[in-house]
Motif scaffolding. Sequence first.
Motif, short mmCIF file in Angstrom:
data_model
loop_
_atom_site.label_atom_id
_atom_site.label_comp_id
_atom_site.label_asym_id
_atom_site.label_seq_id
_atom_site.Cartn_x
_atom_site.Cartn_y
_atom_site.Cartn_z
N ARG A 71 -9.72 -55.46 -149.52
CA ARG A 71 -10.82 -54.49 -149.60
C ARG A 71 -11.56 -54.63 -150.93
O ARG A 71 -12.80 -54.63 -150.97
CB ARG A 71 -10.27 -53.08 -149.43
N GLU A 72 -10.83 -54.76 -152.00
CA GLU A 72 -11.46 -54.89 -153.32
C GLU A 72 -12.28 -56.18 -153.39
O GLU A 72 -13.40 -56.21 -153.90
CB GLU A 72 -10.40 -54.87 -154.41
N PHE A 73 -11.69 -57.26 -152.88
CA PHE A 73 -12.39 -58.54 -152.90
C PHE A 73 -13.68 -58.47 -152.08
O PHE A 73 -14.75 -58.91 -152.53
CB PHE A 73 -11.46 -59.62 -152.34
N ALA A 74 -13.61 -57.90 -150.86
CA ALA A 74 -14.80 -57.80 -150.02
C ALA A 74 -15.87 -56.94 -150.66
O ALA A 74 -17.07 -57.25 -150.60
CB ALA A 74 -14.42 -57.25 -148.65
N GLY A 75 -15.44 -55.84 -151.33
CA GLY A 75 -16.41 -54.99 -152.01
C GLY A 75 -17.12 -55.72 -153.14
O GLY A 75 -18.33 -55.55 -153.34
N ARG A 76 -16.37 -56.55 -153.87
CA ARG A 76 -17.00 -57.30 -154.95
C ARG A 76 -18.02 -58.30 -154.39
O ARG A 76 -19.12 -58.44 -154.91
CB ARG A 76 -15.93 -58.03 -155.76
N VAL A 77 -17.64 -59.01 -153.33
CA VAL A 77 -18.57 -59.98 -152.73
C VAL A 77 -19.83 -59.29 -152.23
O VAL A 77 -20.95 -59.78 -152.41
CB VAL A 77 -17.88 -60.74 -151.58
N LEU A 78 -19.67 -58.10 -151.63
CA LEU A 78 -20.82 -57.42 -151.02
C LEU A 78 -21.73 -56.79 -152.06
O LEU A 78 -22.96 -56.89 -151.95
CB LEU A 78 -20.33 -56.35 -150.05
N PHE A 79 -21.15 -56.17 -153.09
CA PHE A 79 -21.97 -55.35 -153.98
C PHE A 79 -22.23 -55.97 -155.36
O PHE A 79 -23.03 -55.44 -156.12
CB PHE A 79 -21.31 -53.98 -154.16
N ALA A 80 -21.57 -57.07 -155.69
CA ALA A 80 -21.76 -57.67 -157.01
C ALA A 80 -23.21 -58.07 -157.21
O ALA A 80 -23.91 -58.46 -156.27
CB ALA A 80 -20.84 -58.88 -157.18
N ARG A 81 -23.65 -58.04 -158.46
CA ARG A 81 -25.03 -58.40 -158.78
C ARG A 81 -25.12 -59.70 -159.56
O ARG A 81 -26.16 -60.00 -160.16
CB ARG A 81 -25.70 -57.25 -159.56
N THR A 82 -24.03 -60.46 -159.54
CA THR A 82 -24.07 -61.80 -160.12
C THR A 82 -23.50 -62.78 -159.11
O THR A 82 -22.60 -62.45 -158.32
CB THR A 82 -23.25 -61.89 -161.42
N LEU A 83 -24.04 -64.00 -159.13
CA LEU A 83 -23.52 -65.01 -158.22
C LEU A 83 -22.09 -65.38 -158.55
O LEU A 83 -21.29 -65.69 -157.66
CB LEU A 83 -24.40 -66.26 -158.27
N GLU A 84 -21.76 -65.33 -159.83
CA GLU A 84 -20.39 -65.67 -160.21
C GLU A 84 -19.39 -64.76 -159.52
O GLU A 84 -18.37 -65.22 -158.99
CB GLU A 84 -20.24 -65.58 -161.73
N ASP A 85 -19.65 -63.45 -159.51
CA ASP A 85 -18.73 -62.51 -158.85
C ASP A 85 -18.75 -62.69 -157.34
O ASP A 85 -17.71 -62.57 -156.68
CB ASP A 85 -19.11 -61.08 -159.22
N LYS A 86 -19.91 -62.95 -156.78
CA LYS A 86 -20.00 -63.10 -155.32
C LYS A 86 -19.25 -64.33 -154.83
O LYS A 86 -18.72 -64.34 -153.72
CB LYS A 86 -21.47 -63.18 -154.88
#
Length: 732
Positions: free
Chosen positions: A4-19
């Motif tokens: 869940r945490e990983f999916a949230g980071r991919v969906l809402f991150a504002r940097t390509l590195e995090d996505k």
Amino acid sequence: MELREFAGRVLFARTLEDKLRSPDTLTDAHPGPAIEVPDAPGRPEGLTFKRSGAPGTPSPPAHRLTDDRDRGRLLHFFANHELLATELMALVLLRFPDAPPAFRRGVLQTLRDEQEHTRMYLRRMEALGVAFGELPVSGYFWRTVAPMASPLDFVTGLSLTFEQANLDFCRHFARCFTEAGDRGTAALLDRIYRDEIGHVAHGLKWFRQWKDPAEGDWDAYCARLRFPLSPARARGIGFNAEGRRAAGLDPGFIDRLRVHAASKGRTPSVFVFNPFTEERIAHGPGYAPRRPAAALERDLESVPQFLARRDDIVLVTRTPSPGFLAGIQAAGFPLPEFIEIADGRIPTGHPIRDRKLGRLRPWAWGPDSEALLEPLVNQLTTPQDTVQPDGGAPGRTALYSKAWSAEFLREFLGSPALQEADVPAAEWLSPPETVGVLSGSEGDALERIATLRRAGFPRVVLKEPLALAGRRMLLVEEPVVSENQRRWIQRALASGHGVVVEPWLDRVADFAVQFELTPEALRWVGFTGLTNDPRGRFVASRAEPRFRTRPPSDVLGFLPDFGKHHGRIPKLYATLMATLEPRLRALGHTGPLGVDALVYRDADGRHRLKPVVEINPRYTMGRLTLELIRQSAPGIHGVLELISRARVHAAGFPSLAAWARERAQRFPIEMGGHPEPRLRAGLLCLNDPEAATEWLAVFHAGSPDLAARRSLLGRKDATGDHPTAAAICSAG
């Protein structure tokens, strides 16, 4: 890290590195509650979606891929699609925490693949000098897939639609990059292609598990898609059946997808085949065609596909088979979208009622087409030209009446405009006494017959004003009108529309002129030749290469002096158009229009032109012929003919399908032209011979002598064919 945490980071991150970062180990012990769908995923500055409907940057064409930056710009589109897929997979993990663990594991693996695909594109773009974000990016994938209500919606919209289309795009562009000398990018696309096969297979597995087991894959897939998605979105450039088979799609699904068509953006117009408008107007509510006519309406219901453009809609009771449509497609004709309706109506809740539409284009406007299409009027993006003539039922009756056509011709022959035109009207055009006259009583009709005989016309024809070409008419040849003929006149007059009485001319050539009345002008479409039977009923239509400006060769041959400057006949009809247009507009008509005409031999043996026999305010078989020629290879001649089951039986064939198979062998399809090959020669069935019960429409394309040589069953040939039984369809 929890999934869940990983999916949230991919969906809402504002940097390509995090996505695009993925931990080695993930657990799914605490999937948490379902989230609501956000308006958009988190994106870095420069990668937020452009406004829906805002113009984007077109992708570079294949011939420009020798340029580094153009190749990089194309990869920019691909990278955004991969990033969107990554974000949508993160969304499905957060939206459906209770989905089966095996499904969630599969989505996670696919998400990681999409992250890697995005990274691969970014590295290649950097090498080509293009930065991610320097071009506008579309959010179409997000807008169409993110509102999913279930995991089944997700695999339908993403796995079986957009990822399936990528099976085509990857193969196509891998070839393009190879041809441009960029083997590195071609190898990248080959790697992504292999992954996409697995992604489609994963979606297909769960689609089959969740759909109604009583439904086949294709029907379930079509039923689950929500507009604006359609099966057409599951195809890319080229059609890669091999990749689809590798993903596990069954042959029937692949065949139907290959020929499916639907709008991908252009607002479609709606076509329907209703050839018996005159009969329905004449007989009023409750009229139903008799068996032969009903069979023709049913058998030929798909022929408006040749009037439609790509992305348009044709309403049918049954979609033509994939095999038949594949043959039409192979002959170079675009396929429209077929939408099935039943009982001559569009029920409440039908998906077409929620779509934006362009224009409504029935074969003819009349009581049946108005009732059928009226529910769609509010869906039109531009005002419909007309759904009902301004004059209502009386105006519509006048428009279709042979009496109206006769009255117009009489006025035209005496008009100042014709006298001023540079045509030898007095010498070559039919005199006023050849024009029909409407009689409202038996006495009037009999007196008109006697008048014509005194004027030197021994044969007279009486026509019901509202009837299809060559139907509901009486030919009087005997010196005295018989009792049976009187009874026919009485029955015809009982309709209240009268009868049109005119001389039966010694016709030597029939032809038609096709027009289109737009809101701006009456537009010229072209000339078609006609083959009619001895009673004037339609047999075939033909067209020659210069159909837009030149009358048929046989017409010019019979009028050598009038036709030696063949521009005289177009000038005559240009004058006629100028006279006709205001009358049509006064009755509320816009759309297709056909004017039937003929050349006849008068009592002195001279050939004369009767410029108007009937005015048909609708599509005609002649207009259909011109559309077929227009979409074929340049320079061909073409013949469109209606073939009856009775005729092929008489010629020794057990069925229409058997006749079609034999003729296809004798006249195989030949293609020509560049860059897109078009029909150059051969026989093309316009409706499915395997499904037809009584009638086939066929188009024979060929060399310049084709039209003059014969129609397909127009005279006896080596197979024993005899003259075609007259078609009951209105023509022109």
